[in-house]
Enzyme design. Structure first.
Site, PDB file in Angstrom:
ATOM      1  N   THR A 121       0.974  -1.358  -0.105  1.00  0.00           N
ATOM      2  CA  THR A 121       0.018  -0.028  -0.254  1.00  0.00           C
ATOM      3  C   THR A 121       1.395   1.004   0.218  1.00  0.00           C
ATOM      4  OG1 THR A 121      -1.831  -0.838   1.138  1.00  0.00           O
ATOM      5  CG2 THR A 121      -1.830   1.170   1.173  1.00  0.00           C
TER       6      THR A 121
ATOM      7  N   ASN B 248      -3.740  -5.171  13.386  1.00  0.00           N
ATOM      8  CA  ASN B 248      -5.248  -5.064  12.970  1.00  0.00           C
ATOM      9  C   ASN B 248      -5.509  -5.514  14.625  1.00  0.00           C
ATOM     10  OD1 ASN B 248      -4.989  -2.512  11.552  1.00  0.00           O
ATOM     11  ND2 ASN B 248      -5.138  -3.960   9.332  1.00  0.00           N
TER      12      ASN B 248
ATOM     13  N   HIS C  72      -7.166 -11.484  -0.569  1.00  0.00           N
ATOM     14  CA  HIS C  72      -6.049 -10.504   0.466  1.00  0.00           C
ATOM     15  C   HIS C  72      -7.543 -11.371   1.814  1.00  0.00           C
ATOM     16  CE1 HIS C  72      -4.015  -8.251   3.557  1.00  0.00           C
ATOM     17  NE2 HIS C  72      -4.086  -7.043   2.874  1.00  0.00           N
TER      18      HIS C  72
ATOM     19  N   TYR D  50      -8.324  -8.122   7.804  1.00  0.00           N
ATOM     20  CA  TYR D  50      -9.154  -6.817   6.979  1.00  0.00           C
ATOM     21  C   TYR D  50     -10.202  -7.728   7.138  1.00  0.00           C
ATOM     22  CZ  TYR D  50      -5.918  -3.476   6.011  1.00  0.00           C
ATOM     23  OH  TYR D  50      -4.841  -2.693   6.773  1.00  0.00           O
TER      24      TYR D  50
ATOM     25  N   ASN E 275      -3.963 -10.081   7.407  1.00  0.00           N
ATOM     26  CA  ASN E 275      -3.650  -8.671   8.174  1.00  0.00           C
ATOM     27  C   ASN E 275      -4.996  -7.791   8.792  1.00  0.00           C
ATOM     28  OD1 ASN E 275      -1.231  -9.176   7.038  1.00  0.00           O
ATOM     29  ND2 ASN E 275      -0.769  -7.924   5.298  1.00  0.00           N
TER      30      ASN E 275
HETATM   31  C1  8OZ Z   1      -0.179  -0.729   5.346  1.00  0.00           C
HETATM   32  C2  8OZ Z   1      -0.546   0.177   5.589  1.00  0.00           C
HETATM   33  C3  8OZ Z   1      -2.370  -0.273   5.163  1.00  0.00           C
HETATM   34  C4  8OZ Z   1      -2.253  -0.813   4.664  1.00  0.00           C
HETATM   35  C5  8OZ Z   1      -2.438  -4.982   4.951  1.00  0.00           C
HETATM   36  C6  8OZ Z   1      -3.029  -3.391   3.065  1.00  0.00           C
HETATM   37  O1  8OZ Z   1      -1.485  -4.586   5.306  1.00  0.00           O
HETATM   38  C7  8OZ Z   1      -2.162  -3.394   4.093  1.00  0.00           C
HETATM   39  C8  8OZ Z   1      -1.519  -2.053   4.703  1.00  0.00           C
HETATM   40  C9  8OZ Z   1      -0.488  -2.195   5.029  1.00  0.00           C
HETATM   41  O2  8OZ Z   1      -2.389  -5.854   3.837  1.00  0.00           O
END
Ligand code: 8OZ
Length: 357
Positions: free
Chosen positions: A26, A233, A173, A178, A176
């Site tokens: 990103t 996260n 994805h 999400y 991380n």
């Molecule tokens: C860092 C900053 C923003 C997004 C991820 C898409 O961790 C990201 C991401 C990483 O997969």
């Protein structure tokens, strides 16, 4: 000693010329959410990677949680991405697109004041990266069960756009912290319907998304990224090894292009991650395995030699070294990444890292 990193690898229908993968990164340099000419230059500079995985691209406005990221759900996005895929193909490179829905890792400022969505109304600890700066995460709204087919359709729609834009494949994805990861883990998924509780229920959404994307691409051009040891996260699970091994058992018969695993990082260990070793994942997963997570050349050669993975993805090293493949081949010194220019801004720290030649 011969370099395993520089040996060819078959992934789906493709012959990668090396096993050095550009990790999804990103960079937040698309203020209008359409790939820019500067982005074309950035990807083009890195075309010698065995495979490029694009930065994460939201599949819908609901899936957005960061400013200035490029999207993938309308014709303008497709037109922008076409310039990037054409540049890579002109150099005989390969590029997959990463499909992204952030779930609760967002903020009402991205959604006209509405709450971000998640499996359950559980707020992550930490702060959202919003156009106004860092702001506390809010408690998300739990998705109604009848909203899930619409999100699966959004993934399929984005996958079709990626095909139209000339990508070689897509990566889902599911790492991380999400949306898809939020469904996998019991720290963020407290649902009592068919999408929560048992392993079978918690993997259901990811498997439905995967099936929908396969309808567009065929399984051999679809990869999945997971981070089973991740705490980023605010991810947590009571028994991550068990759910992730279960997931891999469900993925095995699909014969996907690859599985992409984010290894436990220093930060995960500091946050008390239950680390799942590469050997356990390798044993559970029968297909092509890409690993990522702070590897240098020596450690990357080592995991390939030991048969623990088939290819290695590099993130920060790729930010700073557009010609990473050539530098590794020559054992040349590497440029150092500057963390101050990772996210947002202009060509500084983006397209101005020098190549050797
Ligand atoms: C860092 C900053 C923003 C997004 C991820 C898409 O961790 C990201 C991401 C990483 O997969």
């Amino acid at each position: 000693m011969t370099s395993q990193l520089h040996s060819a690898l078959k992934i789906g229908p493709y012959q990668l010329s090396n096993r050095i993968i550009m990790a999804p990164l990103t960079r937040m340099r698309a203020p209008a959410h359409i790939p820019t000419d500067l982005m074309v230059t950035y990807y083009d500079q890195r075309a010698s990677a065995g495979l490029i995985i694009s930065e994460a691209t939201p599949i819908s406005t609901q899936g957005v949680g960061y400013p200035a990221v490029p999207y993938m759900f309308n014709a303008e996005h497709v037109a922008g991405w076409k310039k990037i895929t054409a540049a890579i193909h002109a150099k005989n490179g390969l590029i997959f697109q990463q499909l992204w829905h952030v779930g609760r890792i967002s903020h009402p400022d991205f959604h006209e004041g509405e709450l971000p969505v998640a499996p359950s109304a559980i707020a992550p600890k930490g702060k959202a990266f919003t156009p106004k700066g860092l702001q506390d995460f809010v408690t998300p709204r739990a998705l109604e069960i009848n909203e899930i087919p619409g999100i699966v359709a959004d993934y399929k729609n984005a996958a079709q756009h990626a095909l139209d834009a000339g990508f070689d494949g897509v990566e889902i994805h599911a790492a991380n912290g999400y949306l898809l990861d939020q469904f996998l883990r019991d720290g963020s998924n407290a649902r009592t319907d068919a999408y929560g509780g048992s392993f079978e229920n918690r993997v259901r959404f990811l498997l439905e998304v995967t099936a929908a994307v396969i309808e567009v691409w065929g399984a051999d051009r679809v990869g999945i990224r997971i981070s089973p040891s991740g705490t980023f996260n605010d991810m947590a699970d009571s028994n991550p090894e068990a759910i992730f091994v279960y997931l891999l058992e469900q993925l095995n018969p699909l014969n996907l292009a690859y599985l992409h695993v984010v290894d436990a990082l220093e930060g995960d260990i500091r946050h008390g991650a239950k680390v799942i070793g590469l050997d356990a994942l390798r044993k559970a997963y029968e297909g092509t395995l890409i690993v990522c997570g702070g590897y240098d050349q020596a450690r990357a050669e080592q995991v390939l030699e030991q048969g623990q993975a088939d290819a290695v993805a590099f993130g920060q090293l790729y930010i700073a070294n557009p010609d990473l493949v050539e530098r590794f081949a020559l054992n040349a010194p590497l440029n150092k990444p500057n963390a101050g220019t990772f996210y947002g801004g202009n060509e500084k720290g983006y397209t101005d890292y020098p190549s050797l030649a």
